[in-house]
Design a protein around this motif. Sequence first.
Motif, mmCIF file in Angstrom:
data_model
loop_
_atom_site.group_PDB
_atom_site.id
_atom_site.type_symbol
_atom_site.label_atom_id
_atom_site.label_comp_id
_atom_site.label_asym_id
_atom_site.label_seq_id
_atom_site.Cartn_x
_atom_site.Cartn_y
_atom_site.Cartn_z
ATOM 1 N N LEU A 238 0.613 7.961 2.177
ATOM 2 C CA LEU A 238 -0.541 7.496 1.392
ATOM 3 C C LEU A 238 -0.963 6.096 1.840
ATOM 4 O O LEU A 238 -2.155 5.810 2.010
ATOM 5 C CB LEU A 238 -0.138 7.394 -0.081
ATOM 6 N N GLN A 239 0.051 5.242 2.009
ATOM 7 C CA GLN A 239 -0.235 3.861 2.401
ATOM 8 C C GLN A 239 -0.924 3.815 3.763
ATOM 9 O O GLN A 239 -1.918 3.100 3.944
ATOM 10 C CB GLN A 239 1.066 3.044 2.437
ATOM 11 N N ARG A 240 -0.408 4.607 4.713
ATOM 12 C CA ARG A 240 -1.013 4.617 6.062
ATOM 13 C C ARG A 240 -2.483 5.012 5.990
ATOM 14 O O ARG A 240 -3.347 4.363 6.575
ATOM 15 C CB ARG A 240 -0.290 5.621 6.944
ATOM 16 N N ASN A 241 -2.762 6.094 5.249
ATOM 17 C CA ASN A 241 -4.144 6.576 5.171
ATOM 18 C C ASN A 241 -5.056 5.518 4.576
ATOM 19 O O ASN A 241 -6.161 5.278 5.061
ATOM 20 C CB ASN A 241 -4.215 7.857 4.327
ATOM 21 N N ALA A 242 -4.549 4.853 3.508
ATOM 22 C CA ALA A 242 -5.384 3.863 2.826
ATOM 23 C C ALA A 242 -5.611 2.621 3.687
ATOM 24 O O ALA A 242 -6.649 1.971 3.591
ATOM 25 C CB ALA A 242 -4.734 3.482 1.497
ATOM 26 N N GLN A 243 -4.643 2.300 4.537
ATOM 27 C CA GLN A 243 -4.744 1.089 5.360
ATOM 28 C C GLN A 243 -5.530 1.277 6.645
ATOM 29 O O GLN A 243 -5.947 0.305 7.262
ATOM 30 C CB GLN A 243 -3.345 0.668 5.805
ATOM 31 N N ALA A 244 -5.665 2.529 7.067
ATOM 32 C CA ALA A 244 -6.213 2.804 8.404
ATOM 33 C C ALA A 244 -7.574 2.131 8.600
ATOM 34 O O ALA A 244 -7.833 1.526 9.651
ATOM 35 C CB ALA A 244 -6.314 4.311 8.630
ATOM 36 N N LYS A 245 -8.428 2.199 7.564
ATOM 37 C CA LYS A 245 -9.773 1.650 7.711
ATOM 38 C C LYS A 245 -9.737 0.123 7.848
ATOM 39 O O LYS A 245 -10.460 -0.460 8.662
ATOM 40 C CB LYS A 245 -10.614 2.059 6.488
ATOM 41 N N VAL A 246 -8.859 -0.514 7.056
ATOM 42 C CA VAL A 246 -8.769 -1.985 7.131
ATOM 43 C C VAL A 246 -8.277 -2.396 8.527
ATOM 44 O O VAL A 246 -8.788 -3.345 9.122
ATOM 45 C CB VAL A 246 -7.799 -2.541 6.050
ATOM 46 N N CYS A 247 -7.298 -1.652 9.049
ATOM 47 C CA CYS A 247 -6.791 -1.969 10.399
ATOM 48 C C CYS A 247 -7.916 -1.823 11.425
ATOM 49 O O CYS A 247 -8.068 -2.674 12.309
ATOM 50 C CB CYS A 247 -5.634 -1.037 10.775
ATOM 51 N N ALA A 248 -8.686 -0.746 11.309
ATOM 52 C CA ALA A 248 -9.746 -0.470 12.283
ATOM 53 C C ALA A 248 -10.776 -1.594 12.317
ATOM 54 O O ALA A 248 -11.388 -1.861 13.346
ATOM 55 C CB ALA A 248 -10.410 0.861 11.953
ATOM 56 N N ILE A 252 -6.952 -8.893 13.959
ATOM 57 C CA ILE A 252 -5.506 -9.145 14.032
ATOM 58 C C ILE A 252 -4.826 -8.445 12.868
ATOM 59 O O ILE A 252 -5.283 -8.544 11.718
ATOM 60 C CB ILE A 252 -5.218 -10.666 13.947
ATOM 61 N N VAL A 253 -3.757 -7.721 13.150
ATOM 62 C CA VAL A 253 -2.921 -7.161 12.083
ATOM 63 C C VAL A 253 -1.516 -7.716 12.282
ATOM 64 O O VAL A 253 -0.947 -7.601 13.372
ATOM 65 C CB VAL A 253 -2.886 -5.614 12.122
ATOM 66 N N VAL A 254 -1.000 -8.344 11.239
ATOM 67 C CA VAL A 254 0.385 -8.839 11.298
ATOM 68 C C VAL A 254 1.190 -8.046 10.275
ATOM 69 O O VAL A 254 0.833 -8.011 9.098
ATOM 70 C CB VAL A 254 0.467 -10.352 10.967
ATOM 71 N N THR A 255 2.249 -7.402 10.730
ATOM 72 C CA THR A 255 3.080 -6.648 9.787
ATOM 73 C C THR A 255 4.424 -7.356 9.621
ATOM 74 O O THR A 255 5.055 -7.753 10.598
ATOM 75 C CB THR A 255 3.317 -5.200 10.259
ATOM 76 N N THR A 256 4.826 -7.500 8.369
ATOM 77 C CA THR A 256 6.112 -8.180 8.078
ATOM 78 C C THR A 256 6.936 -7.337 7.116
ATOM 79 O O THR A 256 7.871 -7.831 6.505
ATOM 80 C CB THR A 256 5.887 -9.547 7.406
ATOM 81 N N ALA A 257 6.564 -6.052 6.945
ATOM 82 C CA ALA A 257 7.143 -5.248 5.854
ATOM 83 C C ALA A 257 8.579 -4.823 6.151
ATOM 84 O O ALA A 257 8.832 -4.063 7.074
ATOM 85 C CB ALA A 257 6.270 -4.027 5.615
ATOM 86 N N ASP A 271 -2.130 6.966 16.007
ATOM 87 C CA ASP A 271 -3.486 7.403 15.626
ATOM 88 C C ASP A 271 -4.269 6.262 14.995
ATOM 89 O O ASP A 271 -5.455 6.063 15.274
ATOM 90 C CB ASP A 271 -3.406 8.562 14.615
ATOM 91 N N MET A 272 -3.587 5.524 14.105
ATOM 92 C CA MET A 272 -4.271 4.399 13.444
ATOM 93 C C MET A 272 -4.645 3.324 14.463
ATOM 94 O O MET A 272 -5.741 2.759 14.412
ATOM 95 C CB MET A 272 -3.354 3.785 12.371
ATOM 96 N N ILE A 273 -3.733 3.074 15.399
ATOM 97 C CA ILE A 273 -3.984 2.015 16.391
ATOM 98 C C ILE A 273 -5.136 2.422 17.315
ATOM 99 O O ILE A 273 -5.934 1.582 17.744
ATOM 100 C CB ILE A 273 -2.685 1.719 17.191
ATOM 101 N N GLN A 274 -5.258 3.739 17.581
ATOM 102 C CA GLN A 274 -6.360 4.237 18.422
ATOM 103 C C GLN A 274 -7.723 3.895 17.831
ATOM 104 O O GLN A 274 -8.707 3.735 18.545
ATOM 105 C CB GLN A 274 -6.255 5.759 18.593
ATOM 106 N N GLN A 275 -7.779 3.787 16.502
ATOM 107 C CA GLN A 275 -9.066 3.507 15.834
ATOM 108 C C GLN A 275 -9.428 2.016 15.866
ATOM 109 O O GLN A 275 -10.512 1.635 15.454
ATOM 110 C CB GLN A 275 -9.013 3.935 14.339
ATOM 111 N N MET A 276 -8.490 1.172 16.309
ATOM 112 C CA MET A 276 -8.757 -0.277 16.272
ATOM 113 C C MET A 276 -9.666 -0.708 17.429
ATOM 114 O O MET A 276 -9.795 -0.017 18.424
ATOM 115 C CB MET A 276 -7.431 -1.062 16.290
ATOM 116 N N LYS A 277 -10.270 -1.907 17.245
ATOM 117 C CA LYS A 277 -11.248 -2.398 18.228
ATOM 118 C C LYS A 277 -10.563 -2.918 19.490
ATOM 119 O O LYS A 277 -9.485 -3.516 19.385
ATOM 120 C CB LYS A 277 -12.042 -3.570 17.617
ATOM 121 N N PRO A 278 -11.178 -2.775 20.666
ATOM 122 C CA PRO A 278 -10.610 -3.378 21.886
ATOM 123 C C PRO A 278 -10.456 -4.882 21.686
ATOM 124 O O PRO A 278 -11.315 -5.517 21.070
ATOM 125 C CB PRO A 278 -11.656 -3.087 22.961
#
Length: 371
Positions: A238-248, A252-257, A271-278
């Motif tokens: 659920l978390q991945r799906n909800a975050q995917a758009k914000v990541c895209a 910069i995405v910093v993960t510390t979880a 898949d999520m990273i593929q949606q991110m900007k160059p």
Amino acid sequence: MTKVFLCKETTKDETRIALVPSDVKSLAAMGYEIAVESGAAQNIGYTDGDYAAAGAKIVSTLNEGYDFAEIIVRINKPDSVAGIKENTLHISSFDVFNEKASVHEFANAKISTISLEMMPRTTLAQKMDIQSSQASLAGYYAIILAASKLPKIFPMMMTPSGTISPAKVFIIGVGVAGLQAIATAKRLGARVEAFDTRPVVEEQVKSLGAKFVKIDLGEMGQTEQGYAKELTPEQIELQRNAQAKVCAQSDIVVTTAKVFGRKAPLLLTKDMIQQMKPGSIIIDMAVKTGGNVEGSDPEKEVFLDNGVSIIGGDSLERFIPKDASNMFSGNVFALLEHFWDAENKKFCLNTEDEIIQGCLITADGKILRAL
Ligand code: NAD
């Protein structure tokens, strides 16, 4: 009089030192007798002369220090206990959950071990908490590192040549490192969003001027020590799906979880990273404990075909070794001061004390806690 030996670090890529001269001076004034391995902190500008002036004696070999010591202090545990005398107290970070064989080795050699990352998260122990002091600096540096690699600037700029939009930064996991990352990114002028599974964090994020991304994952919360509870696989999905758009949308995405004593949750899939900007940068600060980001590597930056790069951001405080050492040393000093018996002029390992009960891992040939 208790004899403390400060070792030179031998762990690959370690740049810090566990005690700096000013704290050595205060410990010596208290009554500690201190030996320092020659050249221990040369890389950050503290010379043998500085330690000698602070009251330490300089020893030229590790074994000379081991022979002298009742207490050994260093940043990282050594690979081997060879040369350490029985009944010595060894104080360092230890990573006990991943270094179980080493814990057995220390116990079998009858060396008492304080593992600094096991310091209880209480108000009293806060000044001895290396996790907090180091994570805070690492969170700061994660943003500095990302900013130096990003092909755009952080702040919004309106100039006669055009308007530059602010960089978008997304922080996943807002503990000590995450909060400092938010504060640093805000100071540099970025637009910052953040998410954490502990609901208490929302207010802290807002107070730093960042936006809290609301994701309803059902039952979340935190442990008594303030750590996150582990999510179920369904909640992580659920978390991945909800975050995917914000990541895209983020530069910069910093993960510390992290989840204390367990593998970190995988929060950014390929898949999520593929949606991110160059040109976007991901920093995975949980890379060493399993990783929040699919494909992150603790040893190197990973460049993907879509122009996104992933940096395995383990121990980023090592890039700012002077302040990291000063803070680590402050933590060690606080521990040695707290357990100093002024009347008898010696360190007293009070096993009834809740701080010692939290971080003492081996003593008298035994392992004191389930790992
Ligand atoms: P940590 O390094 O274990 O984890 C980092 C962050 O990741 C935490 O905020 C955690 O909630 C979060 N996280 C875990 N799983 C997640 C997921 N699936 N998605 C998003 N975020 C996730 O934690 P930390 O930085 O060491 O600190 C945790 C808490 O302990 C903080 O509230 C801090 O203020 C508190 N603390 C207290 C003391 C003290 O009282 N002495 C000292 C240090 C920290």
